[in-house]
Design a protein around this motif. Sequence first.
Motif, short mmCIF file in Angstrom:
data_model
loop_
_atom_site.label_atom_id
_atom_site.label_comp_id
_atom_site.label_asym_id
_atom_site.label_seq_id
_atom_site.Cartn_x
_atom_site.Cartn_y
_atom_site.Cartn_z
N TRP A 1 46.18 47.11 46.56
CA TRP A 1 45.20 46.72 47.57
C TRP A 1 43.80 46.59 46.97
O TRP A 1 43.43 47.32 46.04
CB TRP A 1 45.15 47.77 48.67
N GLY A 2 43.03 45.67 47.55
CA GLY A 2 41.63 45.58 47.24
C GLY A 2 40.84 46.63 48.01
O GLY A 2 41.39 47.37 48.82
N ALA A 6 42.86 29.29 39.67
CA ALA A 6 43.11 30.32 38.67
C ALA A 6 44.37 31.09 39.05
O ALA A 6 44.67 31.28 40.23
CB ALA A 6 41.93 31.26 38.56
N LYS A 7 45.09 31.54 38.05
CA LYS A 7 46.30 32.30 38.29
C LYS A 7 45.98 33.56 39.06
O LYS A 7 45.00 34.23 38.81
CB LYS A 7 46.96 32.65 36.95
N ASN A 8 46.83 33.91 39.99
CA ASN A 8 46.74 35.16 40.73
C ASN A 8 45.46 35.28 41.55
O ASN A 8 44.84 36.36 41.63
CB ASN A 8 46.89 36.36 39.79
N VAL A 61 40.02 42.15 43.20
CA VAL A 61 38.59 42.03 43.49
C VAL A 61 38.41 40.97 44.56
O VAL A 61 38.83 39.82 44.37
CB VAL A 61 37.80 41.66 42.23
N GLU A 62 37.80 41.37 45.65
CA GLU A 62 37.60 40.47 46.79
C GLU A 62 36.16 39.99 46.83
O GLU A 62 35.24 40.68 46.37
CB GLU A 62 37.92 41.21 48.10
N SER A 108 37.99 35.34 49.21
CA SER A 108 38.69 35.08 47.96
C SER A 108 39.07 36.40 47.31
O SER A 108 38.39 37.41 47.51
CB SER A 108 37.83 34.27 47.00
N CYS A 109 40.14 36.37 46.54
CA CYS A 109 40.62 37.58 45.88
C CYS A 109 41.27 37.19 44.56
O CYS A 109 42.03 36.21 44.50
CB CYS A 109 41.64 38.29 46.78
N GLU A 110 40.99 37.96 43.53
CA GLU A 110 41.60 37.74 42.23
C GLU A 110 42.27 39.02 41.77
O GLU A 110 41.65 40.10 41.79
CB GLU A 110 40.58 37.29 41.20
#
Length: 115
Positions: A105-106, A74-76, A5-6, A21-23
């Motif tokens: 991919w996001g 946060a992790k990842n 999720v971007e 940002s991306c998680e």
Amino acid sequence: QVQLVESGGGLVQAGGSLRLSCEASGSISSFNTMGWYRQAPGKQRELVASITSGGSTNYADSVKGRFTISRGNAKNTVNLQMNSLKPEDTAVYYCQIRNWGFDYWGQGTQVTVSS
């Protein structure tokens, strides 16, 4: 499965800054590489920057000294701080993770830099 999720992106004037940002969620290995790619209209998708779980980074020559990739608290999670943006940075930016040898991919986020 792995999902990305971007957030971030948008419209900015040349010389300005943006932060992406991306998680990643799902079954994530402790040893992975996360990165940002971009694709401009009519062009191939290209690597912008990547970072390993150990913190090693790699940048495209065109963004060195202007962009900084980092792992979030946060992790990842991965962030891309983009400074001194140029009109040629305009593209859809995609978050990517290489996890257990597979690439995920996001959905992509638009970055537009006006001159």
